[in-house]
Design a protein around this motif. Sequence first.
Motif, PDB file in Angstrom:
ATOM      1  N   ARG A 242       0.828  -1.215   0.000  1.00 11.34           N
ATOM      2  CA  ARG A 242       0.000   0.000   0.000  1.00 11.34           C
ATOM      3  C   ARG A 242       0.858   1.259   0.000  1.00 11.34           C
ATOM      4  NH1 ARG A 242      -5.668  -0.033   3.204  1.00 11.34           N
ATOM      5  NH2 ARG A 242      -6.600  -1.766   2.061  1.00 11.34           N
TER       6      ARG A 242
ATOM      7  N   ALA B  23       2.271   1.744  -3.444  1.00 15.88           N
ATOM      8  CA  ALA B  23       1.231   2.201  -4.371  1.00 15.88           C
ATOM      9  C   ALA B  23       0.790   3.638  -4.096  1.00 15.88           C
ATOM     10  CB  ALA B  23       0.029   1.264  -4.309  1.00 15.88           C
TER      11      ALA B  23
ATOM     12  N   GLU C 255      -0.932   4.677  -1.508  1.00 18.75           N
ATOM     13  CA  GLU C 255      -2.261   4.721  -0.901  1.00 18.75           C
ATOM     14  C   GLU C 255      -2.223   5.259   0.527  1.00 18.75           C
ATOM     15  OE1 GLU C 255      -4.037   0.866  -1.242  1.00 18.75           O
ATOM     16  OE2 GLU C 255      -3.712   0.763  -3.407  1.00 18.75           O
ATOM     17  N   LEU C 256      -1.041   5.260   1.128  1.00 16.91           N
ATOM     18  CA  LEU C 256      -0.867   5.814   2.472  1.00 16.91           C
ATOM     19  C   LEU C 256       0.145   6.948   2.366  1.00 16.91           C
ATOM     20  CD1 LEU C 256      -0.617   2.439   4.440  1.00 16.91           C
ATOM     21  CD2 LEU C 256      -2.610   3.929   4.262  1.00 16.91           C
ATOM     22  N   ARG C 257      -0.173   8.075   2.956  1.00 18.11           N
ATOM     23  CA  ARG C 257       0.633   9.277   2.736  1.00 18.11           C
ATOM     24  C   ARG C 257       1.496   9.615   3.945  1.00 18.11           C
ATOM     25  NH1 ARG C 257      -1.071  11.489  -1.850  1.00 18.11           N
ATOM     26  NH2 ARG C 257       0.065  13.422  -1.459  1.00 18.11           N
TER      27      ARG C 257
ATOM     28  N   GLU D  58      -0.412   6.864 -10.636  1.00 17.41           N
ATOM     29  CA  GLU D  58      -0.216   5.546 -11.231  1.00 17.41           C
ATOM     30  C   GLU D  58       1.064   5.477 -12.063  1.00 17.41           C
ATOM     31  OE1 GLU D  58      -1.684   2.846 -10.542  1.00 17.41           O
ATOM     32  OE2 GLU D  58      -3.233   3.734  -9.270  1.00 17.41           O
TER      33      GLU D  58
ATOM     34  N   THR E  64       3.514   4.543  -9.576  1.00 15.23           N
ATOM     35  CA  THR E  64       3.419   3.123  -9.231  1.00 15.23           C
ATOM     36  C   THR E  64       4.084   2.270 -10.314  1.00 15.23           C
ATOM     37  OG1 THR E  64       1.367   3.501  -8.005  1.00 15.23           O
ATOM     38  CG2 THR E  64       1.824   1.246  -8.711  1.00 15.23           C
TER      39      THR E  64
END
Length: 212
Positions: free
Chosen positions: A14, A17, A19-21, A119, A122
Amino acid sequence: MNHDSSLVNRLTDRLIAGELRPGERLSETALAKEFDVSRNTLREAFRVLGEQGLVTHIPHRGVSVASPSTADVVDIYRVRHHVECSVLEHAPRNHPNAVQMEAAVEAAERFAAEENWLEVGTANMAFHNAVVSLSDSRRLMQSFSNVLAELRLAFLKVEVLDFLHAPFISRNKEVIEVYRTEGSAAAAKILGAYLGDSERQVLGAYARAGQD
């Protein structure tokens, strides 16, 4: 793989990707429910992630996603130079995982056309992960995933994703082309120069944003 290590890997994925900042507070209750694990299992995963520098625990305030410092960025790139360039330099030209490098570049190009820079980032992580996969070392891949997670947090901290990622799509393609045509040593030299430029850009973005 035991339950704790599986959870650590899922949380690391995560982070990679985006998704966690950086600085985000992590709710034990919400994550335990989402992953269907006990809070003790989650706390053990947090402990491991803390040892890896990916989360920080502040007494009475809970656990938050780490926020890499300028010194962290310098060290991340030091590791990247040693690991990525060494792996690529010694990789056989016909390694089957090279197709993963090509697939990552193709994905980055698609997302760039949509201006989906998160993305693109990513996909860039996937490219560098594929470079390290040429080592055929599960242990090296596991340790490098932690480096990629910290790197992604550094990118998110300055929040100029197009500036950071756009120039390197073509440079990823160049690394592959040189690897395919001129061999591993030549590609490793190109990658070394590329990583130096990338480090300077990230550190410059930190300086402009007033980050430590």
